[in-house]
Scaffold this active site. Structure first.
Site, PDB file in Angstrom:
ATOM      1  N   ALA A 130       1.966  -9.573   5.267  1.00  0.00           N
ATOM      2  CA  ALA A 130       3.126  -8.695   5.429  1.00  0.00           C
ATOM      3  C   ALA A 130       3.113  -7.998   6.791  1.00  0.00           C
ATOM      4  CB  ALA A 130       3.114  -7.644   4.313  1.00  0.00           C
ATOM      5  N   GLN A 153       6.765 -17.898   1.729  1.00  0.00           N
ATOM      6  CA  GLN A 153       6.090 -17.309   0.555  1.00  0.00           C
ATOM      7  C   GLN A 153       7.057 -16.426  -0.211  1.00  0.00           C
ATOM      8  OE1 GLN A 153       4.819 -13.668   0.732  1.00  0.00           O
ATOM      9  NE2 GLN A 153       4.600 -13.812  -1.495  1.00  0.00           N
ATOM     10  N   LYS A 172       0.204 -19.763  -5.310  1.00  0.00           N
ATOM     11  CA  LYS A 172      -0.821 -19.069  -4.530  1.00  0.00           C
ATOM     12  C   LYS A 172      -1.453 -17.972  -5.369  1.00  0.00           C
ATOM     13  CE  LYS A 172      -1.542 -16.508  -0.217  1.00  0.00           C
ATOM     14  NZ  LYS A 172      -1.673 -15.116  -0.682  1.00  0.00           N
ATOM     15  N   SER A 188      -7.105 -18.606  -4.325  1.00  0.00           N
ATOM     16  CA  SER A 188      -7.032 -17.364  -3.548  1.00  0.00           C
ATOM     17  C   SER A 188      -7.082 -16.166  -4.476  1.00  0.00           C
ATOM     18  CB  SER A 188      -5.694 -17.356  -2.781  1.00  0.00           C
ATOM     19  OG  SER A 188      -5.401 -16.084  -2.242  1.00  0.00           O
ATOM     20  N   HIS A 212      -5.983 -13.263  -2.991  1.00  0.00           N
ATOM     21  CA  HIS A 212      -5.139 -12.373  -2.185  1.00  0.00           C
ATOM     22  C   HIS A 212      -6.000 -11.556  -1.213  1.00  0.00           C
ATOM     23  CE1 HIS A 212      -0.749 -11.092  -2.621  1.00  0.00           C
ATOM     24  NE2 HIS A 212      -1.146 -10.330  -1.615  1.00  0.00           N
ATOM     25  N   ARG A 261      -7.275  -8.101  -2.421  1.00  0.00           N
ATOM     26  CA  ARG A 261      -6.346  -6.964  -2.408  1.00  0.00           C
ATOM     27  C   ARG A 261      -5.706  -6.709  -3.761  1.00  0.00           C
ATOM     28  NH1 ARG A 261      -4.845  -5.734   2.840  1.00  0.00           N
ATOM     29  NH2 ARG A 261      -2.679  -5.227   2.460  1.00  0.00           N
ATOM     30  N   GLY A 304      -9.403 -16.687   1.884  1.00  0.00           N
ATOM     31  CA  GLY A 304     -10.213 -15.519   1.530  1.00  0.00           C
ATOM     32  C   GLY A 304     -11.583 -15.619   2.151  1.00  0.00           C
ATOM     33  N   ARG A 316     -13.984 -17.119   8.234  1.00  0.00           N
ATOM     34  CA  ARG A 316     -14.140 -16.427   9.517  1.00  0.00           C
ATOM     35  C   ARG A 316     -14.757 -17.300  10.609  1.00  0.00           C
ATOM     36  NH1 ARG A 316     -11.243 -14.012   6.893  1.00  0.00           N
ATOM     37  NH2 ARG A 316     -11.358 -11.866   6.124  1.00  0.00           N
ATOM     38  N   ARG A 361      -6.533 -12.095   7.636  1.00  0.00           N
ATOM     39  CA  ARG A 361      -6.874 -10.999   8.551  1.00  0.00           C
ATOM     40  C   ARG A 361      -7.221 -11.439   9.972  1.00  0.00           C
ATOM     41  NH1 ARG A 361      -8.713  -9.744   3.559  1.00  0.00           N
ATOM     42  NH2 ARG A 361      -7.939  -7.827   2.581  1.00  0.00           N
TER      43      ARG A 361
HETATM   44  C1  LIG Z   1      -2.419  -7.140   5.364  1.00  0.00           C
HETATM   45  C2  LIG Z   1      -2.251  -8.275   4.403  1.00  0.00           C
HETATM   46  C3  LIG Z   1      -1.000  -8.538   3.879  1.00  0.00           C
HETATM   47  C4  LIG Z   1      -0.801  -9.601   2.993  1.00  0.00           C
HETATM   48  N1  LIG Z   1       0.453  -9.878   2.557  1.00  0.00           N
HETATM   49  C5  LIG Z   1       0.646 -10.929   1.722  1.00  0.00           C
HETATM   50  C6  LIG Z   1       1.957 -11.284   1.307  1.00  0.00           C
HETATM   51  O1  LIG Z   1       2.953 -10.676   1.705  1.00  0.00           O
HETATM   52  N2  LIG Z   1       2.084 -12.317   0.450  1.00  0.00           N
HETATM   53  C7  LIG Z   1       1.011 -13.040   0.008  1.00  0.00           C
HETATM   54  O2  LIG Z   1       1.187 -13.972  -0.778  1.00  0.00           O
HETATM   55  N3  LIG Z   1      -0.235 -12.744   0.413  1.00  0.00           N
HETATM   56  C8  LIG Z   1      -0.436 -11.723   1.259  1.00  0.00           C
HETATM   57  N4  LIG Z   1      -1.712 -11.433   1.691  1.00  0.00           N
HETATM   58  C9  LIG Z   1      -2.836 -12.303   1.277  1.00  0.00           C
HETATM   59  C10 LIG Z   1      -3.047 -13.457   2.267  1.00  0.00           C
HETATM   60  O3  LIG Z   1      -2.019 -14.408   2.167  1.00  0.00           O
HETATM   61  C11 LIG Z   1      -4.369 -14.190   2.019  1.00  0.00           C
HETATM   62  O4  LIG Z   1      -4.465 -14.549   0.666  1.00  0.00           O
HETATM   63  C12 LIG Z   1      -5.600 -13.376   2.407  1.00  0.00           C
HETATM   64  O5  LIG Z   1      -5.345 -12.540   3.509  1.00  0.00           O
HETATM   65  C13 LIG Z   1      -6.756 -14.314   2.753  1.00  0.00           C
HETATM   66  O6  LIG Z   1      -7.922 -13.606   2.981  1.00  0.00           O
HETATM   67  P1  LIG Z   1      -8.493 -13.228   4.443  1.00  0.00           P
HETATM   68  O7  LIG Z   1      -7.676 -12.073   4.913  1.00  0.00           O
HETATM   69  O8  LIG Z   1      -9.890 -12.883   4.133  1.00  0.00           O
HETATM   70  O9  LIG Z   1      -8.353 -14.448   5.328  1.00  0.00           O
HETATM   71  C14 LIG Z   1      -1.915 -10.383   2.580  1.00  0.00           C
HETATM   72  C15 LIG Z   1      -3.182 -10.111   3.124  1.00  0.00           C
HETATM   73  C16 LIG Z   1      -3.363  -9.087   4.018  1.00  0.00           C
HETATM   74  C17 LIG Z   1      -4.721  -8.843   4.602  1.00  0.00           C
END
Ligand SMILES: Cc1cc2nc3c(=O)[nH]c(=O)nc-3n(C[C@H](O)[C@H](O)[C@H](O)COP(=O)(O)O)c2cc1C
Length: 341
Positions: free
Chosen positions: A77, A124, A216, A238, A240, A243, A272, A275, A295
């Site tokens: 986002a 998405q 997802k 995943s 998320h 989160r 997820g 890195r 991230r």
């Molecule tokens: C700041 C942030 C915002 C995110 N917003 C969304 C979103 O709008 N929709 C969604 O499906 N996943 C969202 N995600 C999850 C990511 O698509 C993804 O699953 C996740 O960041 C992967 O992990 P990583 O940050 O360790 O690479 C978000 C993740 C972060 C860190």
């Protein structure tokens, strides 16, 4: 070329602390957030030698979309909190890298504008109970050129992210909005978490769009089995990025069982905690067809806009290329589970 950790440090200095926390944070005590990365560190590669890897390649095709490497940019986002160019910068750098940009429903740039600069674009969706509105958003994305739909299913309600409470981060600053949430009157709606979404709604989604459909946020093997039976075109394994449900299994730990059940019938994308190139290779060896990064891309964007995102993606490409060859593989398909302990 800077490391992802260095870019994160720069991003942290540049960002409003509440926005840094929004990006970095996870749900609850952040156990799952940490587990995502730790799971990669806890597993080691056991490479093969003497395999003539002089000619090796990284390109893959997922659901009809070409990727120059088995790494895509996950939907995240609010990129304009990180940099004024926001999603446009991210999409340009991703196009340059020749891979997929997944535009979030919560993008601060309209999908039509993102599509103008993206190469391979996916969209998405957070399913909205107003089906007419959901259908209108899907039509916007599809007409703009999105080639696949990613339905997020791990967010029946919003995860409790303590850092957001602590910082009282509830709203975007003036001038920024979730541009894909504008209705026909131009008003921006709040994004609803799809609490009542069921498998039946997915049937309806398939009727109203021609895009291949990914789920997802699947970590339970039975849900993966059901997704394949339901004719879903691919799965993001995943949580998320830690989160949503704290205490949930790390995505890498969830992968092998899902890979065994799905058995190659649909593509698997793991996200997820990825890195490094070694992480990418571990995930591919354990059954993923590609990985997603969240991230790291935001850190690149916050640190240096389009250039920063390009740096992150090129570093991951180079590291993956090296790790793949050093494991004795000539392409991602040759990475097998015996290479990981
Ligand atoms: C700041 C942030 C915002 C995110 N917003 C969304 C979103 O709008 N929709 C969604 O499906 N996943 C969202 N995600 C999850 C990511 O698509 C993804 O699953 C996740 O960041 C992967 O992990 P990583 O940050 O360790 O690479 C978000 C993740 C972060 C860190």
């Amino acid at each position: 070329m800077r490391t992802i950790a260095e870019l994160e440090a720069i991003a942290r200095e540049r960002l409003d602390p509440a926005h840094y926390d929004y990006y970095a944070g996870g749900a609850g005590e952040e156990a799952t957030l940490r587990a995502n990365e730790r799971e990669f560190h806890d597993r080691v590669l056991v490479p093969r030698v003497l395999r003539a890897v002089g000619k090796h390649e990284l390109a893959v095709e997922i659901a009809g979309s070409p990727l120059s490497m088995p790494i895509l940019v996950c939907p995240t986002a609010f990129h304009r909190l990180a940099h004024p160019d926001g999603e446009l910068a991210t999409a340009r750098a991703t196009a340059e890298a020749g891979t997929v940009f997944v535009c979030s429903m919560a993008s601060t740039t309209a999908v039509e504008d993102v599509a103008k600069v993206a190469d391979v674009l996916w969209f998405q969706l957070y399913f909205q109970s107003d089906r007419k509105f959901t259908e209108a958003v899907l039509n916007r994305a599809e007409n703009a050129g999105a080639r696949a739909l990613v339905v997020t299913v791990d967010s029946a309600v919003r995860g409790r992210r303590e850092r957001e409470y602590r910082n009282a981060f509830h709203d975007l600053p003036p001038g920024l909005a979730a541009e894909n949430m504008r209705d026909e009157t131009g008003r921006v709606r709040d994004i609803e978490m799809p609490a009542d979404l069921t498998w039946e709604d997915l049937d309806w989604l398939r009727e109203v769009t021609n895009m291949p459909m990914f789920l997802k946020g699947v970590v339970h093997p039975e849900d993966a089995r059901r997704a394949v039976a339901a004719g879903i075109d691919g799965i993001f394994v995943s949580n998320h990025g830690g989160r949503q449900l704290d205490g949930e299994i790390s995505s890498l730990a969830a992968l092998p069982e899902i890979a065994s059940i799905v058995d190659g019938r649909v593509p698997l994308i793991l996200d997820g905690g990825v890195r490094s190139g070694a992480d990418v290779v571990k995930a591919l060896a354990l059954g993923a067809d590609a990985v997603g990064v969240g991230r790291p891309v935001l850190w690149g964007l916050a640190a240096a806009g389009q250039e920063g995102v390009a740096e992150v993606l090129e570093r991951l490409r180079e590291e993956t290329d090296t790790a793949l060859a050093l494991c004795g593989a000539r392409n991602p398909g040759e990475l097998t589970a015996d290479l990981v302990r």
